[in-house]
Design a protein around this motif. Structure first.
Motif, PDB file in Angstrom:
ATOM      1  N   ASP A 161       0.808  -1.223   0.000  1.00  0.00           N
ATOM      2  CA  ASP A 161       0.000   0.000   0.000  1.00  0.00           C
ATOM      3  C   ASP A 161       0.840   1.273   0.000  1.00  0.00           C
ATOM      4  O   ASP A 161       0.334   2.349   0.200  1.00  0.00           O
ATOM      5  CB  ASP A 161      -0.959   0.003   1.195  1.00  0.00           C
ATOM      6  CG  ASP A 161      -0.247  -0.266   2.495  1.00  0.00           C
ATOM      7  OD1 ASP A 161      -0.906  -0.298   3.530  1.00  0.00           O
ATOM      8  OD2 ASP A 161       0.993  -0.453   2.474  1.00  0.00           O
ATOM      9  N   ILE A 163       4.237   3.401  -1.885  1.00  0.00           N
ATOM     10  CA  ILE A 163       5.272   3.456  -2.915  1.00  0.00           C
ATOM     11  C   ILE A 163       6.649   3.571  -2.286  1.00  0.00           C
ATOM     12  O   ILE A 163       7.591   2.930  -2.674  1.00  0.00           O
ATOM     13  CB  ILE A 163       5.038   4.679  -3.823  1.00  0.00           C
ATOM     14  CG1 ILE A 163       3.732   4.516  -4.562  1.00  0.00           C
ATOM     15  CG2 ILE A 163       6.227   4.875  -4.760  1.00  0.00           C
ATOM     16  CD1 ILE A 163       3.840   4.457  -6.044  1.00  0.00           C
ATOM     17  N   ASP A 310       1.334  20.747  13.751  1.00  0.00           N
ATOM     18  CA  ASP A 310       1.310  20.410  15.180  1.00  0.00           C
ATOM     19  C   ASP A 310       2.472  21.042  15.939  1.00  0.00           C
ATOM     20  O   ASP A 310       2.415  21.202  17.155  1.00  0.00           O
ATOM     21  CB  ASP A 310       1.332  18.891  15.378  1.00  0.00           C
ATOM     22  CG  ASP A 310      -0.053  18.279  15.196  1.00  0.00           C
ATOM     23  OD1 ASP A 310      -1.025  18.841  15.726  1.00  0.00           O
ATOM     24  OD2 ASP A 310      -0.165  17.252  14.506  1.00  0.00           O
TER      25      ASP A 310
ATOM     26  N   VAL B 204      -2.281  15.547  13.480  1.00  0.00           N
ATOM     27  CA  VAL B 204      -1.907  14.247  12.907  1.00  0.00           C
ATOM     28  C   VAL B 204      -2.775  13.131  13.486  1.00  0.00           C
ATOM     29  O   VAL B 204      -3.246  12.258  12.747  1.00  0.00           O
ATOM     30  CB  VAL B 204      -0.404  13.972  13.137  1.00  0.00           C
ATOM     31  CG1 VAL B 204      -0.086  12.501  12.941  1.00  0.00           C
ATOM     32  CG2 VAL B 204       0.429  14.815  12.196  1.00  0.00           C
ATOM     33  N   GLU B 205      -3.012  13.155  14.780  1.00  0.00           N
ATOM     34  CA  GLU B 205      -3.861  12.126  15.393  1.00  0.00           C
ATOM     35  C   GLU B 205      -5.258  12.145  14.777  1.00  0.00           C
ATOM     36  O   GLU B 205      -5.848  11.099  14.490  1.00  0.00           O
ATOM     37  CB  GLU B 205      -3.959  12.340  16.908  1.00  0.00           C
ATOM     38  CG  GLU B 205      -2.714  11.911  17.665  1.00  0.00           C
ATOM     39  CD  GLU B 205      -2.695  12.434  19.105  1.00  0.00           C
ATOM     40  OE1 GLU B 205      -1.806  12.015  19.848  1.00  0.00           O
ATOM     41  OE2 GLU B 205      -3.565  13.273  19.458  1.00  0.00           O
ATOM     42  N   ASP B 218      -5.027   2.268   6.854  1.00  0.00           N
ATOM     43  CA  ASP B 218      -4.213   1.852   8.000  1.00  0.00           C
ATOM     44  C   ASP B 218      -3.542   3.035   8.681  1.00  0.00           C
ATOM     45  O   ASP B 218      -3.051   3.944   7.999  1.00  0.00           O
ATOM     46  CB  ASP B 218      -3.045   0.962   7.509  1.00  0.00           C
ATOM     47  CG  ASP B 218      -3.474  -0.468   7.366  1.00  0.00           C
ATOM     48  OD1 ASP B 218      -4.652  -0.752   7.635  1.00  0.00           O
ATOM     49  OD2 ASP B 218      -2.624  -1.279   6.963  1.00  0.00           O
ATOM     50  N   SER B 220      -0.639   3.103  10.028  1.00  0.00           N
ATOM     51  CA  SER B 220       0.780   3.215   9.655  1.00  0.00           C
ATOM     52  C   SER B 220       0.940   3.892   8.298  1.00  0.00           C
ATOM     53  O   SER B 220       1.886   4.638   8.076  1.00  0.00           O
ATOM     54  CB  SER B 220       1.433   1.841   9.634  1.00  0.00           C
ATOM     55  OG  SER B 220       0.767   1.018   8.690  1.00  0.00           O
ATOM     56  N   LEU B 221       0.002   3.637   7.406  1.00  0.00           N
ATOM     57  CA  LEU B 221       0.064   4.294   6.096  1.00  0.00           C
ATOM     58  C   LEU B 221      -0.281   5.781   6.228  1.00  0.00           C
ATOM     59  O   LEU B 221       0.422   6.643   5.683  1.00  0.00           O
ATOM     60  CB  LEU B 221      -0.890   3.609   5.109  1.00  0.00           C
ATOM     61  CG  LEU B 221      -0.937   4.219   3.699  1.00  0.00           C
ATOM     62  CD1 LEU B 221       0.448   4.222   3.054  1.00  0.00           C
ATOM     63  CD2 LEU B 221      -1.924   3.453   2.818  1.00  0.00           C
ATOM     64  N   ARG B 224       2.371   8.160   7.213  1.00  0.00           N
ATOM     65  CA  ARG B 224       3.421   8.490   6.229  1.00  0.00           C
ATOM     66  C   ARG B 224       3.078   9.719   5.407  1.00  0.00           C
ATOM     67  O   ARG B 224       3.881  10.171   4.598  1.00  0.00           O
ATOM     68  CB  ARG B 224       3.612   7.324   5.272  1.00  0.00           C
ATOM     69  CG  ARG B 224       4.351   6.203   5.913  1.00  0.00           C
ATOM     70  CD  ARG B 224       4.939   5.264   4.872  1.00  0.00           C
ATOM     71  NE  ARG B 224       5.147   4.006   5.534  1.00  0.00           N
ATOM     72  CZ  ARG B 224       4.549   2.880   5.220  1.00  0.00           C
ATOM     73  NH1 ARG B 224       3.728   2.844   4.197  1.00  0.00           N
ATOM     74  NH2 ARG B 224       4.766   1.801   5.916  1.00  0.00           N
ATOM     75  N   THR B 226       2.497  13.541   4.256  1.00  0.00           N
ATOM     76  CA  THR B 226       3.300  14.743   4.479  1.00  0.00           C
ATOM     77  C   THR B 226       2.388  15.962   4.594  1.00  0.00           C
ATOM     78  O   THR B 226       1.570  16.220   3.700  1.00  0.00           O
ATOM     79  CB  THR B 226       4.253  14.971   3.286  1.00  0.00           C
ATOM     80  OG1 THR B 226       5.037  13.797   3.096  1.00  0.00           O
ATOM     81  CG2 THR B 226       5.168  16.161   3.529  1.00  0.00           C
ATOM     82  N   VAL B 255       0.310   6.984  -3.033  1.00  0.00           N
ATOM     83  CA  VAL B 255      -0.068   5.561  -2.908  1.00  0.00           C
ATOM     84  C   VAL B 255       0.184   4.878  -4.245  1.00  0.00           C
ATOM     85  O   VAL B 255       0.331   5.528  -5.271  1.00  0.00           O
ATOM     86  CB  VAL B 255      -1.557   5.409  -2.501  1.00  0.00           C
ATOM     87  CG1 VAL B 255      -1.792   5.956  -1.107  1.00  0.00           C
ATOM     88  CG2 VAL B 255      -2.480   6.075  -3.511  1.00  0.00           C
TER      89      VAL B 255
END
Lengths: 332, 332
Positions: A161, A163, A310, B204-205, B218, B220-221, B224, B226, B255
């Motif tokens: 998922d 790159i 943040d 971000v949360e 997900d 974790s994705l 990532r 920006t 992605v």
């Protein structure tokens, strides 16, 4: 009041927002009046230049400038409304340029000419041309192109998922130190490539030309750069000159570890690769950058996720401060 | 005058700049007066709400609001200066909320509370809290987070001086169609993920939470992504409500072809991958986007070099229009 922000004594550390704002002459709104041509606000004039301008006559000893009242009763200065064509107004501004030189406000003509446009209306019309040095007394718009060559450590992952798995902190930017012989800000640092925009080239053509001249970058590589943003700033000197809206058009170009710019045309002494910590440290508290380039670097750090919402409480206000429109003291 | 830009009859095709500006209530400056608390401009009030507000009394039948004069003699409305604490002012704004409901200006309380801050000063201070629905009558700031999941065709090249050879035209963005049951703009399209910002989460949360709830992405994705920009807009409805400064905080996430968002929480009916031609066509002349999302998509297209300075004559002005600060009608 010292309106030359760059020389301001900094008693307490400034926030990043304050450092951005300190470069912006629009905060000294009360020192300026609107400059109006044919009913359009085309710029602004420092109050200390008004007596001189009002004393300048054109053909038949008719004054070229007069006072009018703008919004909220604010003072404005207009070029004689009887001058109804680009050619007539350009001739008048030529007379003004002579007077500015005679009175020591500007040293000489530059030779390049700036156009003054009725920016606010739907159809952009050239109202007159004025010598670049004289234009700096009238708040004309100055346009520059910037190429930002950066490196990013990217690690291919096995995840389906994604790159690439990039550490946002790993981005580095090639910086250029200005030549010692530069009349403004010698030995200060700029992003990779910077150049003024002439009227006879497209932005991209100019970018490619400057990239080649200043950093020895191949045309084909420079053409791969991505246009990413346009920043705006008002600058001024205490004597009322160098008053201009600067537009910085920026392109990003990702390069790899083999990329090496080299100084070709004498405008740059050397290049260095600065990591994001050094870049952020510079914009927050350093004095090694050409001051106006703080904007270009802050924009780069924001776009690459180094300065984050943040962590930076003035995130939104900083971005607003970098994209301001020309100061309008008077409008239709 | 119809101040609800979205329903404006469009006789001639608008330029992209005009479409961006048409979403911005700050152009209707004359319809609003500044809202001042304890000397700070915290928002603005539609003129048609003024008589009602001036009729509202607090303890001892003391009027809660009064008229004052701001800059250039402009009218402004202030909350009673004798209310000197957050608690006192919050209680007063609660009384106001009851009156707004009783008079049919807003239907009911929302439950969420917005803070009003003295944004202009160096130290950000909470002046009072106000129900989210009532806040929409006072030009309070509303903050949203946006995740833009995009695909880019990148071809590795053998050239030493380049990491990748990307066709700028090849970028695609995952778009989300709003559920039919949404109270505002059902079936219109948003960028991948959008959500309001609560006070108890970091940006971000909140982004990670919304990405999971709305698109099944997900954690974790999502982490990532920006942070890339913050856009600003003033919106309003013709009746003087829904007047707010919206701040759109945006994150980009690249992605690959295996990425597939799916609608989890009922806010989205379906997702589609739109290429840059479709995206640009939509922002320039389409009506399928939630109108305010034109900003977020235009910003995406600018940052990815799809909308370029050589092709878009209002490039700089469009960016300024998307980063405006709150309308200040009155300032210290």
């Amino acid at each position: 009041m010292n309106i030359y922000a760059y020389s301001r004594a900094e008693a307490t550390p400034l926030t990043l927002l304050e450092r951005i704002q300190s470069l912006d002459a629009t905060r000294h709104v009360s020192s300026y009046v609107a400059f109006v041509i044919s009913g359009h606000c085309v710029g602004q004039i420092h109050r200390r230049l008004i007596p001189l301008l009002l004393s300048i006559n054109g053909d038949g000893r008719i004054p070229l400038f007069s006072r009018i009242q703008g919004r909220c009763g604010a003072e404005a200065i207009t070029l004689d409304d009887d001058l109804s064509t680009n050619e007539e107004r350009t001739r008048a501004m030529n007379i003004v340029t002579d007077d500015l030189i005679r009175n020591g406000i500007i040293k000489c003509r530059h030779g390049d000419r700036y156009g003054l446009y009725n920016e606010g209306s739907n159809v952009r019309e050239l109202l007159c041309m004025v010598d670049r040095n004289a234009a700096s007394c009238f708040g004309a718009t100055s346009v520059g192109v910037h190429l930002l060559c950066y490196r990013k450590c990217c690690v291919r992952t096995d995840r389906q998922d994604s790159i690439q798995d990039c550490d946002a902190g790993s981005v580095s930017l090639w910086m250029a130190q200005r030549s010692e012989s530069k009349s403004s800000f010698p030995l200060k640092w700029d992003p990779t490539v910077a150049g003024g925009q002439p009227t006879d080239l497209s932005f991209v053509e100019n970018l490619v030309k400057e990239a080649n001249e200043e950093a020895g970058i191949d045309d084909s590589l420079a053409r791969r750069a991505t246009a990413v943003s346009c920043l705006s700033q008002m600058t001024s000197k205490p004597n009322g000159t160098c008053m201009k809206q600067s537009l910085y058009h920026c392109w990003d170009l990702e390069v790899d570890e083999n990329f090496l710019p080299y100084a070709r045309d004498g405008e740059v002494t050397k290049f260095e690769l600065w990591d994001s910590d050094k870049l952020e440290d510079e914009v927050r508290q350093g004095n090694n950058l050409r001051p106006a380039m703080r904007l270009v670097v802050v924009d780069f750090l924001i776009r690459h996720g180094i300065i984050k919402p943040d962590d930076e409480q003035n995130y939104a206000t900083i971005q607003a401060a970098m994209h301001r429109e020309r100061l309008i003291l008077w409008s239709e």
